[in-house]
Scaffold this active site. Sequence first.
Site, PDB file in Angstrom:
ATOM      1  N   VAL A  63       0.819  -1.234   0.000  1.00 61.54           N
ATOM      2  CA  VAL A  63       0.000   0.000   0.000  1.00 61.54           C
ATOM      3  C   VAL A  63       0.849   1.278   0.000  1.00 61.54           C
ATOM      4  CG1 VAL A  63      -2.053  -1.061   1.013  1.00 61.54           C
ATOM      5  CG2 VAL A  63      -0.323  -0.036   2.524  1.00 61.54           C
ATOM      6  N   TYR A 155       0.904  -0.559  23.086  1.00 54.72           N
ATOM      7  CA  TYR A 155       0.202  -0.477  21.793  1.00 54.72           C
ATOM      8  C   TYR A 155       0.532   0.878  21.147  1.00 54.72           C
ATOM      9  CZ  TYR A 155      -3.259  -1.726  18.283  1.00 54.72           C
ATOM     10  OH  TYR A 155      -3.879  -2.052  17.096  1.00 54.72           O
ATOM     11  N   LYS A 162      -5.187   3.531  15.068  1.00 57.33           N
ATOM     12  CA  LYS A 162      -6.514   2.895  15.056  1.00 57.33           C
ATOM     13  C   LYS A 162      -7.614   3.918  15.324  1.00 57.33           C
ATOM     14  CE  LYS A 162      -5.469  -1.467  14.171  1.00 57.33           C
ATOM     15  NZ  LYS A 162      -5.635  -1.954  12.774  1.00 57.33           N
TER      16      LYS A 162
HETATM   17  P1  NAD Z   1      -0.926 -10.274  10.182  1.00 54.86           P
HETATM   18  O1  NAD Z   1       0.508  -9.999  10.447  1.00 54.86           O
HETATM   19  O2  NAD Z   1      -1.299 -11.629   9.765  1.00 54.86           O
HETATM   20  O3  NAD Z   1      -1.513  -9.220   9.149  1.00 54.86           O
HETATM   21  C1  NAD Z   1      -1.007  -7.920   8.979  1.00 54.86           C
HETATM   22  C2  NAD Z   1      -0.881  -7.716   7.492  1.00 54.86           C
HETATM   23  O4  NAD Z   1      -0.503  -6.368   7.182  1.00 54.86           O
HETATM   24  C3  NAD Z   1       0.178  -8.626   6.852  1.00 54.86           C
HETATM   25  O5  NAD Z   1      -0.416  -9.446   5.884  1.00 54.86           O
HETATM   26  C4  NAD Z   1       1.137  -7.645   6.207  1.00 54.86           C
HETATM   27  O6  NAD Z   1       1.666  -8.129   4.999  1.00 54.86           O
HETATM   28  C5  NAD Z   1       0.214  -6.457   5.986  1.00 54.86           C
HETATM   29  N1  NAD Z   1       0.953  -5.227   5.688  1.00 54.86           N
HETATM   30  C6  NAD Z   1       1.838  -4.561   6.497  1.00 54.86           C
HETATM   31  N2  NAD Z   1       2.382  -3.534   5.808  1.00 54.86           N
HETATM   32  C7  NAD Z   1       1.821  -3.534   4.571  1.00 54.86           C
HETATM   33  C8  NAD Z   1       1.988  -2.730   3.394  1.00 54.86           C
HETATM   34  N3  NAD Z   1       2.853  -1.709   3.370  1.00 54.86           N
HETATM   35  N4  NAD Z   1       1.242  -3.026   2.309  1.00 54.86           N
HETATM   36  C9  NAD Z   1       0.375  -4.063   2.311  1.00 54.86           C
HETATM   37  N5  NAD Z   1       0.185  -4.864   3.386  1.00 54.86           N
HETATM   38  C10 NAD Z   1       0.913  -4.598   4.483  1.00 54.86           C
HETATM   39  O7  NAD Z   1      -1.672  -9.882  11.562  1.00 54.86           O
HETATM   40  P2  NAD Z   1      -3.222  -9.735  11.896  1.00 54.86           P
HETATM   41  O8  NAD Z   1      -3.292  -9.827  13.375  1.00 54.86           O
HETATM   42  O9  NAD Z   1      -4.016 -10.659  11.079  1.00 54.86           O
HETATM   43  O10 NAD Z   1      -3.537  -8.218  11.513  1.00 54.86           O
HETATM   44  C11 NAD Z   1      -4.542  -7.835  10.614  1.00 54.86           C
HETATM   45  C12 NAD Z   1      -5.321  -6.637  11.125  1.00 54.86           C
HETATM   46  O11 NAD Z   1      -6.041  -6.995  12.282  1.00 54.86           O
HETATM   47  C13 NAD Z   1      -4.452  -5.444  11.519  1.00 54.86           C
HETATM   48  O12 NAD Z   1      -5.112  -4.248  11.120  1.00 54.86           O
HETATM   49  C14 NAD Z   1      -4.437  -5.526  13.034  1.00 54.86           C
HETATM   50  O13 NAD Z   1      -4.213  -4.266  13.615  1.00 54.86           O
HETATM   51  C15 NAD Z   1      -5.835  -6.011  13.272  1.00 54.86           C
HETATM   52  N6  NAD Z   1      -6.093  -6.597  14.600  1.00 54.86           N
HETATM   53  C16 NAD Z   1      -5.304  -7.610  15.059  1.00 54.86           C
HETATM   54  C17 NAD Z   1      -5.576  -8.158  16.324  1.00 54.86           C
HETATM   55  C18 NAD Z   1      -4.698  -9.257  16.892  1.00 54.86           C
HETATM   56  O14 NAD Z   1      -4.685  -9.419  18.109  1.00 54.86           O
HETATM   57  N7  NAD Z   1      -4.003 -10.035  16.082  1.00 54.86           N
HETATM   58  C19 NAD Z   1      -6.649  -7.671  17.088  1.00 54.86           C
HETATM   59  C20 NAD Z   1      -7.437  -6.636  16.557  1.00 54.86           C
HETATM   60  C21 NAD Z   1      -7.150  -6.107  15.313  1.00 54.86           C
HETATM   61  O1  0WE Z   2      -2.779  -4.207  15.792  1.00 58.67           O
HETATM   62  C1  0WE Z   2      -2.139  -5.041  16.404  1.00 58.67           C
HETATM   63  C2  0WE Z   2      -0.653  -5.217  16.154  1.00 58.67           C
HETATM   64  C3  0WE Z   2      -0.200  -4.588  14.863  1.00 58.67           C
HETATM   65  C4  0WE Z   2       1.287  -4.526  14.700  1.00 58.67           C
HETATM   66  C5  0WE Z   2       2.159  -5.510  15.150  1.00 58.67           C
HETATM   67  C6  0WE Z   2       3.528  -5.379  14.924  1.00 58.67           C
HETATM   68  C7  0WE Z   2       4.529  -6.374  15.434  1.00 58.67           C
HETATM   69  C8  0WE Z   2       5.784  -6.390  14.576  1.00 58.67           C
HETATM   70  C9  0WE Z   2       1.790  -3.432  14.066  1.00 58.67           C
HETATM   71  N1  0WE Z   2       3.122  -3.281  13.833  1.00 58.67           N
HETATM   72  C10 0WE Z   2       3.979  -4.232  14.233  1.00 58.67           C
HETATM   73  N2  0WE Z   2       5.304  -4.051  13.984  1.00 58.67           N
HETATM   74  C11 0WE Z   2       6.229  -5.009  14.170  1.00 58.67           C
HETATM   75  O2  0WE Z   2       7.441  -4.794  13.975  1.00 58.67           O
HETATM   76  N3  0WE Z   2      -2.778  -5.796  17.369  1.00 58.67           N
HETATM   77  C12 0WE Z   2      -4.145  -5.466  17.707  1.00 58.67           C
HETATM   78  C13 0WE Z   2      -2.128  -6.880  18.117  1.00 58.67           C
HETATM   79  C14 0WE Z   2      -1.630  -6.307  19.413  1.00 58.67           C
HETATM   80  O3  0WE Z   2      -0.477  -5.622  19.469  1.00 58.67           O
HETATM   81  C15 0WE Z   2      -0.339  -5.170  20.796  1.00 58.67           C
HETATM   82  C16 0WE Z   2      -1.433  -5.595  21.552  1.00 58.67           C
HETATM   83  C17 0WE Z   2      -2.271  -6.324  20.660  1.00 58.67           C
HETATM   84  C18 0WE Z   2      -3.578  -6.970  20.980  1.00 58.67           C
HETATM   85  C19 0WE Z   2       0.685  -4.420  21.377  1.00 58.67           C
HETATM   86  C20 0WE Z   2       0.608  -4.104  22.735  1.00 58.67           C
HETATM   87  C21 0WE Z   2      -0.494  -4.512  23.475  1.00 58.67           C
HETATM   88  C22 0WE Z   2      -1.522  -5.264  22.901  1.00 58.67           C
END
Ligand code: NAD
Ligand code: 0WE
Length: 255
Positions: A63, A155, A162
């Site tokens: 992106v 976070y 967010k």
């Molecule tokens: P994930 O690592 O599987 O997915 C994150 C994705 O972001 C990856 O596929 C990565 O390739 C993509 N990405 C990062 N930089 C990018 C770029 N420049 N261009 C295109 N794609 C890019 O982890 P996830 O937990 O499945 O995260 C997906 C979404 O869910 C995120 O927005 C995250 O904030 C949100 N989320 C995650 C959790 C959690 O606890 N895992 C909870 C609530 C919300």
């Molecule tokens: O949105 C997220 C995490 C997104 C994320 C994770 C990473 C790890 C690796 C964004 N950037 C990076 N960069 C990296 O280098 N979540 C909702 C998962 C998450 O992350 C936390 C949480 C939760 C839940 C961080 C602190 C506390 C809770």
Amino acid sequence: MLEGKLGMVFGVANHRSIAWGIGQALAGAGARLAFTYQGDRLKDTVSDLAGTLSGSLTLPCDVLDDAQVDEAFERVDREFGGLDILVHSIAFAPREALENPFVETTRDAFNTAMDISAYSLVQLARKAAPLMEKRGGGSIITMTYLGSGRVFPKYNVMGVAKAALEASVRYLASDLGPRNIRVNAISAGPIRTLAGRSIQGFTRMEEHVREVAPLRRNTEAGEVGDVAVFLASSLSRNVTGVTLFCDSGYHAMGM
Ligand code: NAD
Ligand code: 0WE
């Protein structure tokens, strides 16, 4: 529920990705999907996963690269002839910004987190709108977290991003509603994905949720997928600009 619908899913990195849980649920409900991946590193993994779903496409899309974004939408327009569903499941902040105190966040880290995690939704919505208009409307879905509105230690700048993302959902819903395009967010509880599990203290957070969330358990990607099916389907035809929680009810608790 989604028979004949066409969708684009951004954010699959591996089989644990929330985007993959959503993709499987949408495909299970009958949608045909195009999956995008960020960087050549992920090409094989995402192609293998997409290959398990009939009629799906796989395309590169970072992106941060406008040319790649344009190319991805041109290809989907060529191959699908329109779009009904767009799933944005992308976030990134530089690691040090999630480790150091928030007050130490650099301008660069702040801008990167906002660009990839919030602005990209605006960019993708703008590109999707003409394709959705050809189909008489559409549904745009993004992923958020409770850290947008309250402090979760570490976070940090992701919480700020967010908050911007959730506000963008409301402004996009207002702009695109007259074209019958709905824009909503799903706020998921912690899930052990690539982005989730690299967080230190993740296990403690899961234990805490299991102890205090109303449903006394954690969230699975498949459950987020089922909420996405609802938001993509006509069952939610009068729902736009909302953030829907899929978190075992954790958001409702004060203690
Ligand atoms: P994930 O690592 O599987 O997915 C994150 C994705 O972001 C990856 O596929 C990565 O390739 C993509 N990405 C990062 N930089 C990018 C770029 N420049 N261009 C295109 N794609 C890019 O982890 P996830 O937990 O499945 O995260 C997906 C979404 O869910 C995120 O927005 C995250 O904030 C949100 N989320 C995650 C959790 C959690 O606890 N895992 C909870 C609530 C919300
Ligand atoms: O949105 C997220 C995490 C997104 C994320 C994770 C990473 C790890 C690796 C964004 N950037 C990076 N960069 C990296 O280098 N979540 C909702 C998962 C998450 O992350 C936390 C949480 C939760 C839940 C961080 C602190 C506390 C809770």
